[in-house]
Design a protein around this motif. Structure first.
Motif, PDB file in Angstrom:
ATOM      1  N   UNK A 135      75.973 -60.117-102.491  1.00  0.00           N
ATOM      2  CA  UNK A 135      76.897 -61.065-101.881  1.00  0.00           C
ATOM      3  C   UNK A 135      78.321 -60.564-101.974  1.00  0.00           C
ATOM      4  N   UNK A 136      79.223 -61.377-101.430  1.00  0.00           N
ATOM      5  CA  UNK A 136      80.651 -61.067-101.514  1.00  0.00           C
ATOM      6  C   UNK A 136      81.423 -62.376-101.564  1.00  0.00           C
ATOM      7  N   UNK A 137      82.488 -62.368-102.334  1.00  0.00           N
ATOM      8  CA  UNK A 137      83.393 -63.517-102.441  1.00  0.00           C
ATOM      9  C   UNK A 137      84.777 -63.073-102.008  1.00  0.00           C
ATOM     10  N   UNK A 138      85.472 -63.953-101.297  1.00  0.00           N
ATOM     11  CA  UNK A 138      86.832 -63.638-100.877  1.00  0.00           C
ATOM     12  C   UNK A 138      87.777 -64.723-101.397  1.00  0.00           C
ATOM     13  N   UNK A 139      89.045 -64.422-101.355  1.00  0.00           N
ATOM     14  CA  UNK A 139      90.033 -65.424-101.737  1.00  0.00           C
ATOM     15  C   UNK A 139      89.945 -66.633-100.813  1.00  0.00           C
ATOM     16  N   UNK A 140      89.637 -66.392 -99.561  1.00  0.00           N
ATOM     17  CA  UNK A 140      89.497 -67.495 -98.594  1.00  0.00           C
ATOM     18  C   UNK A 140      88.352 -68.426 -98.960  1.00  0.00           C
ATOM     19  N   UNK A 141      87.292 -67.877 -99.565  1.00  0.00           N
ATOM     20  CA  UNK A 141      86.176 -68.730 -99.991  1.00  0.00           C
ATOM     21  C   UNK A 141      86.648 -69.791-100.979  1.00  0.00           C
ATOM     22  N   UNK A 142      87.575 -69.417-101.846  1.00  0.00           N
ATOM     23  CA  UNK A 142      88.093 -70.379-102.818  1.00  0.00           C
ATOM     24  C   UNK A 142      88.989 -71.420-102.159  1.00  0.00           C
TER      25      UNK A 142
END
Length: 150
Positions: A135-142
């Protein structure tokens, strides 16, 4: 909440031997800000961010003059052609970031947010116990998570 609840599963990736031209085209096509770099088995090797593909203004040593630098070299006045030629010849592994925080799907999202805020990366690959990208997490996800809570 766990990282698995917020991450984008099965993100697009790229191999270390791919050229920067291939990476740039994939980033633009998918409208991504980064790509996890993986080996043939999907193990995380690094991260290629858009920022690594663009020249940066740097001070010329022993002066107050700034010039553009790309991949550790000064870029000449006709820089677009020069950059494109380098994209065609340079493998992703030459400019990827290899020092990354390690985040797993079962980790709390707070740990991932802290890792993002303490580093200068904008996208955080999520790996399983065998270091394969899942998976991947971005600042936008937060940001989306915060707005969803309202």
């Amino acid at each position: 909440m766990k990282v698995a609840d917020l991450m984008t599963a099965n993100p697009e990736t790229i191999g270390p031997e791919s050229t920067l031209e291939e990476a740039a085209r994939k980033l633009l096509e998918k409208r991504y800000g980064s790509l996890p770099v993986v080996d043939r088995e999907g193990h995380l090797l690094g991260l290629l961010q858009v920022e690594e593909l663009l020249p940066r203004p740097e001070n010329i040593p022993f002066s107050d003059v700034e010039a553009l630098q790309l991949f550790g070299e000064w870029v000449a006045g006709d820089f677009l052609e020069s950059i494109y030629q380098r994209y065609q010849q340079t493998p992703v592994k030459a400019v990827m970031r290899s020092e990354l925080p390690r985040i797993h799907p079962e980790d709390p999202v707070g740990k991932a947010l802290e890792a993002l805020l303490k580093s200068d990366i904008r996208h955080l690959p999520v790996t399983d116990q065998e270091n394969r990208v899942v998976g991947i997490l971005t600042r936008s996800d937060f940001l989306k998570l915060i707005l969803r809570r309202q």
